[in-house]
Design a protein around this motif. Structure first.
Motif: not given
Length: 175
Positions: A18-23
């Motif tokens: 989720k962090r990867v997608v959001d960032a």
């Protein structure tokens, strides 16, 4: 009818995805992955996130050397000289994923998940990662080798997937 719940991935993997997608959404970047020993686990984690299609371009699972050559254009000479678990092959996989997609960044992972297949030079738990960015200096090799030890097949694959996801975060450095 049974009350069946979705099969879920480990929480730490989904949280990092989720962090990867959001960032990457915030950075306006699309990502691709080229996986061997993780067998699609990185792609599965990314696609677990609603809206990941904004960011995730494609994933290649190139488990065999033939698949690495055919789908990612990894050179037979590189495979024969260095072996599938090597910085040279991981780098070639990442470059191949980038060249065959519209992604802005690609990460590759190859290793020995076990329980067999390890050698003295490449033991079970050895995993190699590489990251390639569109527009980056092609001579700038961003790669790392990790020795996770014999954590069991699932443990090695999980740790490898976590490291691969970390490399997809904007500003991530190879440790």
């Amino acid at each position: 009818m049974n009350d069946r719940r979705d099969v879920t991935l480990p929480a730490e993997l989904v949280e990092l995805a989720k962090r990867v997608v959001d960032a990457n959404r915030a950075a306006g970047r699309r990502v691709a992955v080229a996986e061997s020993c993780t067998g699609g686990l990185v792609a599965a984690a990314l696609t677990e996130i609603p809206g990941s299609s904004d960011v995730f371009e494609t994933g290649f699972v190139t488990y065999s050397n033939e698949a690495k050559m055919e789908l990612l254009d990894v050179s037979r000479d590189v495979l024969e000289t260095f072996g599938a678990v090597s910085v040279a092959v991981a780098w070639s996989m990442a470059q191949g994923a980038l060249e065959r997609t519209r992604a802005d960044i690609a990460v590759a992972v190859t290793g020995v998940a076990g329980p067999g297949g390890g050698t003295d030079k490449k033991p079970v738990g050895m995993v190699v990662f590489a990251r390639a960015r569109r527009g980056a200096d092609p001579d700038e090799v961003v790669a790392d080798e990790r020795q996770f030890g014999d954590l069991g097949r699932g443990g090695v694959r999980l740790q490898a997937a976590l490291c691969a996801l970390e490399l997809l975060l904007p500003g991530a450095l190879v440790p």
